[in-house]
Motif scaffolding. Sequence first.
Motif, PDB file in Angstrom:
ATOM      1  N   PHE A  13      59.073  28.113  65.570  1.00 16.81           N
ATOM      2  CA  PHE A  13      59.233  28.142  66.817  1.00 16.81           C
ATOM      3  C   PHE A  13      59.683  29.411  67.247  1.00 16.81           C
ATOM      4  N   GLU A  14      60.268  30.219  66.439  1.00 16.64           N
ATOM      5  CA  GLU A  14      60.819  31.463  66.901  1.00 16.64           C
ATOM      6  C   GLU A  14      59.550  32.396  66.722  1.00 16.64           C
ATOM      7  N   ILE A  15      58.554  32.242  65.684  1.00 18.73           N
ATOM      8  CA  ILE A  15      57.572  32.969  65.582  1.00 18.73           C
ATOM      9  C   ILE A  15      56.552  32.844  67.019  1.00 18.73           C
ATOM     10  N   CYS A  16      56.540  31.753  67.137  1.00 14.07           N
ATOM     11  CA  CYS A  16      55.473  31.100  68.440  1.00 14.07           C
ATOM     12  C   CYS A  16      55.982  31.868  69.647  1.00 14.07           C
ATOM     13  N   GLY A  17      57.437  31.779  69.881  1.00 14.62           N
ATOM     14  CA  GLY A  17      58.057  32.437  71.067  1.00 14.62           C
ATOM     15  C   GLY A  17      57.896  33.933  70.923  1.00 14.62           C
ATOM     16  N   THR A  18      57.976  34.574  69.899  1.00 18.23           N
ATOM     17  CA  THR A  18      57.893  35.775  70.041  1.00 18.23           C
ATOM     18  C   THR A  18      56.474  36.549  70.084  1.00 18.23           C
ATOM     19  N   THR A  19      55.532  35.591  69.396  1.00 17.81           N
ATOM     20  CA  THR A  19      53.981  35.864  69.796  1.00 17.81           C
ATOM     21  C   THR A  19      53.972  35.695  71.240  1.00 17.81           C
TER      22      THR A  19
END
Length: 108
Positions: A13-19
């Motif tokens: 979810f952190e990767i999704c948020g950063t993307t």
Amino acid sequence: MIGYLYLAAAIFFEICGTTCMKFSEGYSNMLPTVLIFVFYGISFSIFPIALKTIDVSIAYAIWSGVGTVAITLIGIFYFKEPSTTIKMVSIFVIMMGVAGLNLSDKLV
């Protein structure tokens, strides 16, 4: 082991948020802007659950290291950012650092 599943979910979810930050175009695109906060909210809600069974130093190293490597690879392969030698060496150093922290408790 369940702590690592929670950690993997928090990382995802952190990767999704950063993307979504990239897609938000400086907060001018509404849907990705909202999704930044949704995904980070989920990530920050799950991460403390992982910390119940994983040392904070290890969990944070994995969370930030894997996130950094993943976002770098997304940048290179999806957003067509340049792939330089220094980027690749840096990714390797990050991975070795995370591995070293994981092994540190086992070698003592």
